[in-house]
Design an enzyme around this catalytic site. Structure first.
Site, short mmCIF file in Angstrom:
data_model
loop_
_atom_site.label_atom_id
_atom_site.label_comp_id
_atom_site.label_asym_id
_atom_site.label_seq_id
_atom_site.Cartn_x
_atom_site.Cartn_y
_atom_site.Cartn_z
N HIS A 1 0.81 -3.81 1.66
CA HIS A 1 1.36 -2.55 1.14
C HIS A 1 1.03 -1.40 2.09
CE1 HIS A 1 2.19 0.40 -2.25
NE2 HIS A 1 1.45 1.13 -1.43
N GLU A 2 -0.26 -1.29 2.44
CA GLU A 2 -0.69 -0.21 3.32
C GLU A 2 -0.16 -0.40 4.74
OE1 GLU A 2 -1.76 2.19 1.88
OE2 GLU A 2 -2.75 1.48 0.06
N HIS B 1 3.37 0.91 4.97
CA HIS B 1 3.38 2.36 5.16
C HIS B 1 3.15 2.71 6.63
CE1 HIS B 1 3.68 3.77 1.07
NE2 HIS B 1 2.57 3.20 0.68
#
Length: 265
Positions: free
Chosen positions: A58-59, A62
């Site tokens: 997820h990170e 980003h």
């Protein structure tokens, strides 16, 4: 050290992430084969490690999107190595979501990596950077539920089905919560570039509290029911039976006795 070498170093996968991935693989094998003496403990370790892997992805999503958008500093910050210890808010990004899964059984969105917004040009790029994280959860959910919506469960051990169903449930809850247009969550980051300066200034003082307000609202029965009704509808659309998800959550909580109809092995 050359620039090219530095960039390769900045993008090298962290041994910490590889270790977590190894735990996921070994415990997943234990769940599949029934090798573990305690199926519940194996499910707990598999789901927890897989959940941490998804948080790292997820990170990373980003950061990788921000890199293509113009923020070349994400590499130097360690965000491209998938190392959970490199995050600006490691507690919010990893520790708190894991604890919330153990205590509450839902996928809690974590704190985002720090992106230098001034380096990213264009509203669409800003929105995409924010959307990339929860989209990674959506992709993870699709992978977990593929055996269900493809009708390919023949030969898949029951314990592994339950574990996948619960893991997919965590991904769906995380994605839905993250996409809420609430300050502090990725959904607000998607819409923020399109808001007027005046509106953004009015919302800005509440941004640090948005995350906690959402968590508090989940304790309101009507909102809680509406939220989980939406989650149940999404899980059904993905072909996952409610019983599989429920039994997965029960096995995950290995310190409690699972109902008879959820026991495996």
């Amino acid at each position: 050290m050359t620039t090219a070498t530095t960039r390769r170093h900045e993008r090298r996968i962290s041994p910490v992430f590889l270790a977590i991935l190894a735990v996921m693989a070994v415990t997943g094998w234990a769940v599949w084969t029934g090798f573990a003496a305690s199926p519940g403990l194996a499910v707990f370790l598999f789901v927890t490690s897989a959940w941490v892997v998804s948080l790292c992805l997820h990170e990373y999503a980003h950061a990788r999107t921000a890199l293509y958008g113009g923020d070349i500093t994400v590499g130097a910050k360690g965000y491209l190595t998938l190392n959970p210890l490199a995050y600006t808010h490691a507690v919010l990004s990893i520790v708190l979501p894991v604890l919330f899964v153990i205590m509450g059984g839902i996928g809690l969105p974590g704190g985002a990596v720090f992106i230098e917004q001034g380096r990213i040009r264009g509203r669409w790029k800003h929105s995409l950077v924010s959307a990339a994280g929860p989209l990674a959860n959506v992709l993870f959910a699709l992978v977990c539920t593929a055996p269900f919506w493809l009708g390919a469960l023949d030969g898949v051990p029951l314990a592994f089905q339950f574990a996948l169903a619960f893991l997919a449930f965590l991904q769906v809850t995380a994605a839905l919560l993250n996409f809420l247009p609430v300050p502090g969550l990725d959904g607000y980051g998607v819409v923020e570039p399109w808001l007027s300066y005046k509106v953004k200034r009015q919302i800005e003082p509440y941004a640090p509290y948005g995350f906690f307000i959402v968590i508090a609202l989940l304790f309101v029965p009507q909102i809680n029911n509406a939220f989980f009704d939406a989650i149940d509808a999404l899980m059904r659309a993905l072909g996952v039976p409610e019983l599989s998800r429920y039994c997965g959550s029960q096995l995950f909580r290995f310190w409690e006795e699972a109902p008879e109809f959820c026991r495996v092995g």
